[in-house]
Design an enzyme around this catalytic site. Structure first.
Site, PDB file in Angstrom:
ATOM      1  N   LYS A  72      -2.818  -2.086  -2.832  1.00 41.56           N
ATOM      2  CA  LYS A  72      -3.853  -1.177  -2.327  1.00 41.56           C
ATOM      3  C   LYS A  72      -3.425   0.234  -2.698  1.00 41.56           C
ATOM      4  CE  LYS A  72      -6.587   0.144   1.718  1.00 41.56           C
ATOM      5  NZ  LYS A  72      -7.123  -0.271   3.011  1.00 41.56           N
ATOM      6  N   GLU A 104       0.822  -1.214   0.000  1.00 38.69           N
ATOM      7  CA  GLU A 104       0.000   0.000   0.000  1.00 38.69           C
ATOM      8  C   GLU A 104       0.859   1.268   0.000  1.00 38.69           C
ATOM      9  OE1 GLU A 104      -3.659   2.245   2.394  1.00 38.69           O
ATOM     10  OE2 GLU A 104      -2.522   0.660   3.396  1.00 38.69           O
TER      11      GLU A 104
END
Length: 297
Positions: free
Chosen positions: A213, A176
């Site tokens: 993500k 992420e």
């Protein structure tokens, strides 16, 4: 169990619920829920309150495997129980939802336009505990504030180095590298980020797979190539400060990307709601986020 979870995570319809607020963000999450800071007097009490909130969300009828593929947990949530079961076991056994664990220790100070992850010397032991607790995958966050190529390269390098440790431990990492939605050069940063991620994906071994993500991009379908990469299990989107309505609208314009929302999922939930009101609010959130994840424009 993990093979079934991997198949569902790769091909199932639904989204990932982010319930992983950590020490720094927990007071804000509780305040948004209607629990003021003056109602608890210690960190232990604070985490008890937030676990009560997460338990209420997870046990609600609307929180179901028809709409939700996975849920990301904070470390203390993993070590807490719901109805006598550790949270990950409750999610997988009772709800049919794959459990993920937030494994980073927060953000370092800003440098080169980015915030790297802080050092995490206890990662190996945490991954051992994650396996003991039947966790499916992990999540780790860093933040990009500017289109600084050197900083973005370093962030992606760090993310994939840690991802290697996670795959070696038999877990599925969610990489992420968030792009700040208020960045003045967000679109440029996203293009640099995509190119850097592609370089690292192409270097992964045959048995290494990751999830990504990412912040919803300014350019629709910018990340479509990433969603089609053979080393990517799934690309999920964070809400990043957008309201649920804004995030859902942006999500609809990005093929093959599903939601992994936190604030946008819980924004209408309140401590003083009746169970009926609470579940109705959660049901509306779950259904609209699911719809934006599976129905594209």
């Amino acid at each position: 169990m993990k093979e079934k979870q991997m198949e569902r995570m790769s091909n199932g319809k639904g989204f990932i619920a982010a319930l992983d607020q950590s020490g720094g963000s927990t007071p804000k999450a509780l305040a948004a829920y209607g629990v003021a800071e003056d109602t608890y007097s210690s960190e232990e009490e604070m985490f008890d309150r937030v676990h009560q909130m997460r338990t209420r969300i997870i046990t609600a009828p609307a929180f179901d495997s028809e709409h939700i593929l996975g849920a990301i947990l904070f470390e203390q949530t993993m070590d807490s129980k719901i109805e006598g079961k550790y949270t990950a076991d409750y999610l997988s056994e009772v709800k049919g939802i794959a459990p993920f664990l937030k494994i980073d220790k927060g953000l370092a100070d800003r440098a080169k336009g980015v915030q790297m992850m802080k050092p995490n010397p206890g990662l190996e032991k945490m991954l051992e505990r994650a396996n003991e607790r039947n966790i499916f995958g992990t999540k780790m966050r860093s933040v990009i504030h500017e289109a600084n190529e050197e900083g973005i390269k370093e962030i992606v390098q760090q993310q994939f180095e840690v991802a290697k440790q996670i795959t070696d431990a038999g877990l599925v990492p969610i990489v992420e590298p968030e792009v700040n939605i208020h960045s003045d050069d967000k679109a440029e940063a996203e293009n640099i980020l995509k190119n850097e991620i592609m370089k690292h994906l192409d270097k992964l071994a045959d048995d290494e797979k990751v999830m990504l993500k990412l912040t919803l991009p300014d350019q629709s379908n910018l990340y479509k190539e990433l969603t089609e990469h053979p080393k990517v299990v799934r690309v999920v989107a964070l809400s990043g400060g957008y309201s649920r309505k804004e995030a859902n609208e942006k999500l609809r314009h990005n093929d093959n990307i599903i939601a992994s929302f936190s604030r946008a999922l819980a924004q209408d939930l309140r401590y003083d709601q009746t169970d009926e009101e609470f579940n109705e609010s959660l049901k509306k959130a779950v259904e609209t986020i699911y719809d934006a994840s599976v129905n594209k424009k």
